[in-house]
Structures are given as C-alpha cells and as structure tokens.
Design a protein around this motif. Structure first.
Motif, PDB file in Angstrom:
ATOM      1  N   ALA A  29      40.322  50.072  62.448  1.00 39.18           N
ATOM      2  CA  ALA A  29      41.002  49.593  61.242  1.00 39.18           C
ATOM      3  C   ALA A  29      41.835  48.357  61.550  1.00 39.18           C
ATOM      4  CB  ALA A  29      41.877  50.695  60.655  1.00 39.18           C
ATOM      5  N   ALA A  30      42.525  48.346  62.698  1.00 37.62           N
ATOM      6  CA  ALA A  30      43.312  47.175  63.087  1.00 37.62           C
ATOM      7  C   ALA A  30      42.417  45.997  63.436  1.00 37.62           C
ATOM      8  CB  ALA A  30      44.227  47.522  64.255  1.00 37.62           C
ATOM      9  N   VAL A  31      41.262  46.268  64.037  1.00 35.98           N
ATOM     10  CA  VAL A  31      40.321  45.195  64.368  1.00 35.98           C
ATOM     11  C   VAL A  31      39.807  44.532  63.088  1.00 35.98           C
ATOM     12  CG1 VAL A  31      38.071  44.687  65.400  1.00 35.98           C
ATOM     13  CG2 VAL A  31      39.660  46.228  66.569  1.00 35.98           C
ATOM     14  N   PHE A  32      39.432  45.357  62.107  1.00 37.12           N
ATOM     15  CA  PHE A  32      38.977  44.803  60.825  1.00 37.12           C
ATOM     16  C   PHE A  32      40.100  44.013  60.151  1.00 37.12           C
ATOM     17  CE2 PHE A  32      35.655  48.401  60.046  1.00 37.12           C
ATOM     18  CZ  PHE A  32      34.820  47.838  60.989  1.00 37.12           C
ATOM     19  N   ARG A  33      41.280  44.574  60.180  1.00 38.91           N
ATOM     20  CA  ARG A  33      42.430  43.926  59.552  1.00 38.91           C
ATOM     21  C   ARG A  33      42.700  42.563  60.205  1.00 38.91           C
ATOM     22  NH1 ARG A  33      47.915  44.817  58.010  1.00 38.91           N
ATOM     23  NH2 ARG A  33      48.856  42.766  58.270  1.00 38.91           N
ATOM     24  N   SER A  34      42.603  42.502  61.513  1.00 41.04           N
ATOM     25  CA  SER A  34      42.838  41.247  62.218  1.00 41.04           C
ATOM     26  C   SER A  34      41.774  40.206  61.870  1.00 41.04           C
ATOM     27  CB  SER A  34      42.881  41.496  63.727  1.00 41.04           C
ATOM     28  OG  SER A  34      43.982  42.317  64.063  1.00 41.04           O
ATOM     29  N   ALA A  35      40.526  40.656  61.691  1.00 41.81           N
ATOM     30  CA  ALA A  35      39.469  39.729  61.278  1.00 41.81           C
ATOM     31  C   ALA A  35      39.782  39.122  59.918  1.00 41.81           C
ATOM     32  CB  ALA A  35      38.127  40.459  61.237  1.00 41.81           C
ATOM     33  N   GLY A  80      40.627  35.049  58.414  1.00 46.01           N
ATOM     34  CA  GLY A  80      39.763  34.487  57.395  1.00 46.01           C
ATOM     35  C   GLY A  80      38.311  34.861  57.566  1.00 46.01           C
ATOM     36  N   GLU A  81      38.037  35.871  58.387  1.00 54.64           N
ATOM     37  CA  GLU A  81      36.666  36.305  58.646  1.00 54.64           C
ATOM     38  C   GLU A  81      36.419  37.662  58.000  1.00 54.64           C
ATOM     39  OE1 GLU A  81      36.502  36.585  62.847  1.00 54.64           O
ATOM     40  OE2 GLU A  81      37.064  34.493  63.199  1.00 54.64           O
ATOM     41  N   PRO A  82      35.188  37.934  57.579  1.00 51.68           N
ATOM     42  CA  PRO A  82      34.885  39.280  57.086  1.00 51.68           C
ATOM     43  C   PRO A  82      34.826  40.263  58.250  1.00 51.68           C
ATOM     44  CG  PRO A  82      32.886  37.963  57.178  1.00 51.68           C
ATOM     45  CD  PRO A  82      34.023  37.035  57.514  1.00 51.68           C
ATOM     46  N   PRO A  83      35.187  41.516  58.028  1.00 54.03           N
ATOM     47  CA  PRO A  83      35.059  42.502  59.105  1.00 54.03           C
ATOM     48  C   PRO A  83      33.612  42.595  59.580  1.00 54.03           C
ATOM     49  CG  PRO A  83      36.342  43.394  57.288  1.00 54.03           C
ATOM     50  CD  PRO A  83      35.761  42.097  56.807  1.00 54.03           C
ATOM     51  N   VAL A  87      31.549  51.346  57.255  1.00 55.71           N
ATOM     52  CA  VAL A  87      31.396  50.204  56.353  1.00 55.71           C
ATOM     53  C   VAL A  87      32.318  50.343  55.143  1.00 55.71           C
ATOM     54  CG1 VAL A  87      29.459  51.091  54.946  1.00 55.71           C
ATOM     55  CG2 VAL A  87      29.728  48.618  55.313  1.00 55.71           C
ATOM     56  N   ASP A  88      32.573  51.572  54.694  1.00 51.80           N
ATOM     57  CA  ASP A  88      33.516  51.749  53.591  1.00 51.80           C
ATOM     58  C   ASP A  88      34.960  51.498  54.032  1.00 51.80           C
ATOM     59  OD1 ASP A  88      31.753  52.172  51.534  1.00 51.80           O
ATOM     60  OD2 ASP A  88      31.742  54.355  51.743  1.00 51.80           O
ATOM     61  N   VAL A  89      35.274  51.793  55.293  1.00 49.91           N
ATOM     62  CA  VAL A  89      36.588  51.413  55.817  1.00 49.91           C
ATOM     63  C   VAL A  89      36.765  49.901  55.690  1.00 49.91           C
ATOM     64  CG1 VAL A  89      37.995  51.257  57.915  1.00 49.91           C
ATOM     65  CG2 VAL A  89      36.757  53.365  57.399  1.00 49.91           C
ATOM     66  N   ALA A  90      35.742  49.161  56.103  1.00 47.78           N
ATOM     67  CA  ALA A  90      35.807  47.700  56.001  1.00 47.78           C
ATOM     68  C   ALA A  90      35.928  47.256  54.547  1.00 47.78           C
ATOM     69  CB  ALA A  90      34.571  47.086  56.642  1.00 47.78           C
ATOM     70  N   ARG A  95      40.095  40.169  48.756  1.00 51.51           N
ATOM     71  CA  ARG A  95      38.919  39.341  49.004  1.00 51.51           C
ATOM     72  C   ARG A  95      37.690  40.024  48.449  1.00 51.51           C
ATOM     73  NH1 ARG A  95      39.288  36.922  55.020  1.00 51.51           N
ATOM     74  NH2 ARG A  95      37.076  36.759  54.558  1.00 51.51           N
ATOM     75  N   ASP A  96      36.694  39.223  48.098  1.00 46.21           N
ATOM     76  CA  ASP A  96      35.479  39.789  47.525  1.00 46.21           C
ATOM     77  C   ASP A  96      34.248  39.582  48.395  1.00 46.21           C
ATOM     78  OD1 ASP A  96      35.117  37.079  47.200  1.00 46.21           O
ATOM     79  OD2 ASP A  96      35.126  37.114  45.000  1.00 46.21           O
ATOM     80  N   ASP A  97      34.437  39.030  49.607  1.00 47.85           N
ATOM     81  CA  ASP A  97      33.287  38.881  50.497  1.00 47.85           C
ATOM     82  C   ASP A  97      32.971  40.214  51.152  1.00 47.85           C
ATOM     83  OD1 ASP A  97      35.760  38.577  51.709  1.00 47.85           O
ATOM     84  OD2 ASP A  97      34.994  37.357  53.356  1.00 47.85           O
ATOM     85  N   ALA A  98      31.717  40.475  51.363  1.00 47.79           N
ATOM     86  CA  ALA A  98      31.287  41.761  51.901  1.00 47.79           C
ATOM     87  C   ALA A  98      31.428  41.785  53.418  1.00 47.79           C
ATOM     88  CB  ALA A  98      29.830  42.014  51.526  1.00 47.79           C
ATOM     89  N   PRO A  99      31.691  42.970  53.995  1.00 48.57           N
ATOM     90  CA  PRO A  99      31.671  43.085  55.455  1.00 48.57           C
ATOM     91  C   PRO A  99      30.294  42.711  56.013  1.00 48.57           C
ATOM     92  CG  PRO A  99      32.591  45.056  54.434  1.00 48.57           C
ATOM     93  CD  PRO A  99      32.008  44.246  53.330  1.00 48.57           C
ATOM     94  N   VAL A 100      30.279  42.228  57.226  1.00 46.02           N
ATOM     95  CA  VAL A 100      29.021  41.902  57.903  1.00 46.02           C
ATOM     96  C   VAL A 100      28.551  43.139  58.663  1.00 46.02           C
ATOM     97  CG1 VAL A 100      27.935  40.493  59.684  1.00 46.02           C
ATOM     98  CG2 VAL A 100      29.623  39.467  58.122  1.00 46.02           C
ATOM     99  N   VAL A 101      27.418  43.679  58.272  1.00 48.76           N
ATOM    100  CA  VAL A 101      26.818  44.810  58.986  1.00 48.76           C
ATOM    101  C   VAL A 101      25.877  44.213  60.024  1.00 48.76           C
ATOM    102  CG1 VAL A 101      25.446  46.907  58.786  1.00 48.76           C
ATOM    103  CG2 VAL A 101      27.033  46.276  56.953  1.00 48.76           C
ATOM    104  N   SER A 102      26.317  44.245  61.277  1.00 49.15           N
ATOM    105  CA  SER A 102      25.691  43.410  62.306  1.00 49.15           C
ATOM    106  C   SER A 102      24.470  44.023  62.964  1.00 49.15           C
ATOM    107  CB  SER A 102      26.727  43.095  63.390  1.00 49.15           C
ATOM    108  OG  SER A 102      27.042  44.290  64.114  1.00 49.15           O
TER     109      SER A 102
END
Length: 352
Positions: free
Chosen positions: A221-227, A231-234, A285-288, A297-304
C-alpha cells in the motif's frame, strides 16, 4: 495496568501506545529507532525512551512494576535479500528471547506478541474436483507464461482460495516469516516453562497514517501510494488478482488493547494466536484502484504481469476466532481506509 510497550515509536507501536493510554493504561514506551523504520539519528518522540530489546540489563530495568509486555519491536518486511537474515534473527528472534528471559527474571508473566500472516506461507486452497488440497509450488515456466494460479496437486486445475484459520500449519516462505514463527515458538516455550500467558496477534496487511515511505521494507500500500506521489500509476505484479486482507492501523491498535486486557486474566501455560484482519478480502489491483481514486486520479493501475518467484498467490484470513474470543471486529473497511490512506501522512525513513 502498567504496560511495557516495545517498538513504541514505530508505525504500529505509536498507534498502540495512543490506544492503550486512551484506555487508561500506564505505558512504558521504548524503541530502538532502527533506520529501516526511522530516519537516521532520529530523536525519540516525547515519552518514548531509546532502548534496544537485545540489551538485557536495560530490558530488566524497564520491566520495573510492569504487569504486561506488549512486544511490537521488530524488523519488518519480506526479507529483501538473504543478506537480511542476520537482521531478522537479531532484532526479532534474539530480541524476543531477551525480552522473555528478562520477564521471567523479573516475574512478569504476561505478553502480547506482534506476529504476522506470513507465518502461514502459501495460504489455503480448494480444488473444485478434489476439495481442499495443499498448494503446489508455482513453477517459473508457468509464471513466465502468465499462469499465476496455484494448481491442484492431483489434477493441476487452478484452485480457489479459502480463508486461513489459526490452526493452519506454519510454513514460512521468507526470512521475515521464519523470524515471526521463531518468535511464536519462543513464546510457546516460555509460557510453558514459566508458566506464563502469551497472546500472538497475526497481523495481516496493516496500513494507515504514519506508515513508512517507499522502502524495500514497506508494504505494498505504501509502495503504491509513493508511486502516486511521483505522478506515476501504481504498478501491480502478476495479473493483480492476488487476494489479501488489508487492516487499518487503528483496528490493529484496538486489537492490542483487547489482547493486553485479555492476557492479564489468562491462566499460566497458555499460548493463543489470533488473526487480526478486516475480514473483507481485496485483490491487489483493487488496492491500487482504491488508492488511485482516493488520490483524485482517474488513470488505471498498470497490471504488469511481472512477478517475484517467492511471492504467495493468495493469503486471506478468517476473522472468526478473534471475534469470538478476543471480541475484536475491524471497524474500517478497505475501500474506505485505503482511499483515505491515499492522502494520509507517511513516515520518512532512511533509504537503504
């Protein structure tokens, strides 16, 4: 009661300290302020004394007049490299052993121990044809091909996750997990030999204000938050379908208060463990998505599709025993708490 709280300046420890004091307990607050969880040369917060739990004379002195120990001090995280093994063994296992020995010497026979869901390893799975089955190890070739589900050992079909209860086997998969299992085993032996009473709280994915910023030891959760702050999507590993339980730090603090008050009345030679979780499973992915929404923000997370070979596919806890015996029910839902966490203050730490 007079409670010795270790790790009192940490993310969870600070919340536990506030909750214990609000309940009227007298808290002796100590913390080693290790750089993995704090800034280099950080000063102890007001009312918190600098103390390394591996320092036996200091621990014995801190136990003066104490009724219960609430042991939160630990090196946390997944164990980034094998080089981390000595850190986990030193801070978590030796530290716990020193605390328990000092308690025995000072006649303090009640402890609440911070444990973790990682003690369960791979979680619990069910095959539609063959019922509950032990999980197979995910093979590198399958992961590379994007086949992330755990297969049935009898028919290889993808299995569904099930809730893990406290009677599940302990199967650590990382150096951190091995250290948490060792802490529990030390507590079991201590409770029997003294005799004393120990309650282990197996935290699931804890998040909330004051969580450490993006480091190799912080949670997803902190990693996603930091992204998001960059200015980056999780960026989500695998297909994002990994199931977890995310529990707010305020609920974890409330569980500790209940455990401190419960353990005081337990008989000697008692060890009991409880899952501390929200009881509301959520995919990674729902956490992100919750965090992205909370950040406006309305950009979607990147599922890598990227993966780490040692990761567990699903690990989701049953909250029933903690509800029935401890009286604990989480109040903050992941959807609400994670959205709020998107703008909550984080704890700066020394980069390692």
């Amino acid at each position: 009661m007079r409670v010795l709280l270790t790790g009192a300046a940490g993310f969870i420890g600070a919340a536990v300290r506030a909750a214990l004091r609000e309940r009227g307990h007298d808290v002796v607050a100590v913390d080693a302020l290790i750089p993995q969880a704090h800034q280099e040369d950080a000063a102890a917060p007001p009312g918190v004394h600098r103390l390394d739990v591996r320092d036996a004379p200091a621990v014995r002195a801190a136990l003066d007049g104490v009724d219960v120990v609430c042991h939160q001090a630990a090196m946390v995280g997944a164990g980034v490299t094998p080089a981390d093994l000595p850190l986990y063994a030193a801070h978590n296992d030796l530290g716990t052993a020193v605390v328990l020995a000092a308690m025995a010497e000072r006649g303090v026979d009640r402890i609440v121990l911070a444990s973790s869901m990682v003690v369960y390893g791979d979680g619990r799975y069910r095959c539609g044809q063959h019922g509950t089955q032990p999980p197979t190890t995910r093979q590198l070739a399958d992961l590379t091909a994007g086949r992330f589900d755990v297969g049935c050992p009898l028919c290889s079909a993808p299995m569904d996750w099930q809730l893990v209860d406290e009677h599940a086997a302990l199967q650590p998969r990382s150096s951190y997990a091995a250290s948490k299992v060792a802490q529990e085993h030390f507590a079991v032996a201590w409770a029997r030999q003294l005799p004393g009473a120990a309650v282990a709280l197996r935290y699931h994915n804890v998040y909330g204000p004051g969580m450490p910023q993006d480091t190799p030891y912080s949670g997803v959760a902190a990693v996603f938050r930091s992204a998001l702050e960059r200015g980056e999507p999780p960026r989500v590993f695998e297909d994002g379908g990994q199931m977890r339980d995310f529990v707010h730090v305020s609920d974890v603090a409330a569980a500790n208060v209940l455990a401190v008050e419960q353990v005081a009345g337990l008989p000697g030679d008692t060890f009991v463990a409880y899952n501390i979780c929200s009881g509301q499973p959520v995919s990674i992915v729902d956490v992100a998505r919750h965090l992205t929404t909370g950040a406006g923000r309305d950009d979607a997370p990147v599922v890598s599709g990227e993966f780490r070979a040692g990761d567990v596919r699903h690990i989701v806890a049953s909250p029933e025993l903690a509800r029935a015996e401890l009286g604990f029910t989480a109040r903050v839902s992941p959807a609400t708490g994670l959205a709020e966490f998107a703008t909550a203050p984080l704890r700066p730490v020394t980069k390692r």
